[in-house]
Write an enzyme that holds these catalytic residues in place. Structure first.
Site, PDB file in Angstrom:
ATOM      1  CE  LYS A 235       2.674   8.130   4.758  1.00 10.10           C
ATOM      2  NZ  LYS A 235       2.515   8.055   6.228  1.00 10.10           N
TER       3      LYS A 235
ATOM      4  CG  LEU B 268       8.775  -2.259  -0.986  1.00 11.81           C
ATOM      5  CD1 LEU B 268       7.448  -2.988  -1.093  1.00 11.81           C
ATOM      6  CD2 LEU B 268       8.689  -0.932  -1.741  1.00 11.81           C
TER       7      LEU B 268
ATOM      8  CG  ASP C  63       6.044   5.730   6.508  1.00 10.73           C
ATOM      9  OD1 ASP C  63       5.930   6.902   6.148  1.00 10.73           O
ATOM     10  OD2 ASP C  63       6.049   5.389   7.715  1.00 10.73           O
ATOM     11  CB  THR C  64      10.660   3.753   7.489  1.00  7.45           C
ATOM     12  OG1 THR C  64      10.273   2.375   7.487  1.00  7.45           O
ATOM     13  CG2 THR C  64       9.890   4.507   8.552  1.00  7.45           C
TER      14      THR C  64
ATOM     15  CG  ASP D 235      -0.292  -0.236   2.544  1.00 13.27           C
ATOM     16  OD1 ASP D 235       0.929  -0.502   2.579  1.00 13.27           O
ATOM     17  OD2 ASP D 235      -0.985  -0.165   3.572  1.00 13.27           O
TER      18      ASP D 235
ATOM     19  CG  ASP E  93      -4.414  -0.247   9.815  1.00 13.15           C
ATOM     20  OD1 ASP E  93      -3.417  -0.216   9.072  1.00 13.15           O
ATOM     21  OD2 ASP E  93      -4.347  -0.473  11.038  1.00 13.15           O
TER      22      ASP E  93
END
Ligand code: IMP
Ligand code: MG
Length: 173
Positions: free
Chosen positions: A130, A107, A102-103, A99, A158
């Site tokens: 991001k 992944l 981020d950090t 989805d 979520d």
């Protein structure tokens, strides 16, 4: 009370997913396996595979479950494998789908795991990126939308296990 303001509506997401499928189809042809990261990618993946079908692609589909977040808005910084794929990806080409990147830890963790399992080639695809939050060296090959450092929910994503059902993506204030 938490309120959610809309960031990407249903039609905008649908258009982007269709374009993303075309971008993927331009790069990947033939047999490949999609590995979705649960739970966050389930809605995106469901739309993406049908958009890929419209381009003529017929990927196999697997899921892997990793966990990095507790019930809050901050990642714990540690990624755990909670559920592994059952299919053998040895020698296969894989498109890893999540989805959000981020950090980058989730992944990267999943990509390394697939590499260890002997995947022949691994591409990564995320709906949201991001970049300002990145802590490890991880760049997705296919990105739906680049966003600011905001906490988003909906379309599978979520906050404390809520909001996954929203058909749009919103920002939690
Ligand atoms: P990373 O390992 O820090 O890149 O985090 C990736 C995972 O954290 C994503 O797959 C999401 O499940 C979760 N996450 C990151 N940002 C958000 C957000 O804004 N809302 C909800 N979950 C998020
Ligand atoms: Mg996730």
């Amino acid at each position: 009370m938490t309120s959610v303001s809309k960031l990407f509506g249903e039609a905008e997401i649908a258009r982007r997913v269709e374009d993303l499928a075309a971008e993927i189809a331009a790069e990947i042809s033939g047999d490949f396996v999609i590995v979705g990261l649960l739970k966050g990618s389930f809605v995106f993946l469901a739309d993406l595979v049908r958009a890929l079908d419209r381009t003529g692609l017929a990927p196999r589909i697997e899921f892997m479950r990793v966990a990095s977040y507790g019930l809050g808005k901050e990642s714990s910084g540690k990624v755990d494998l909670v559920g592994d794929i059952l299919d053998d990806v040895g020698g296969r080409r894989v498109l890893l789908v999540d989805d959000i990147v981020d950090t980058g830890r989730s992944l990267l963790f999943a990509r390394d795991l697939l590499k260890d399992k002997g995947a022949a080639r691994i591409w990564t695809c995320v709906l949201l990126d991001k970049p300002s939050r990145r802590e490890v060296d991880c760049t997705a090959d296919f990105v739906g939308f680049v966003i600011e450092d905001v906490f988003v929910v909906g379309y599978g994503i979520d906050y404390a296990e809520g909001y996954r059902h929203l058909p749009y993506i919103g920002v939690v204030d």
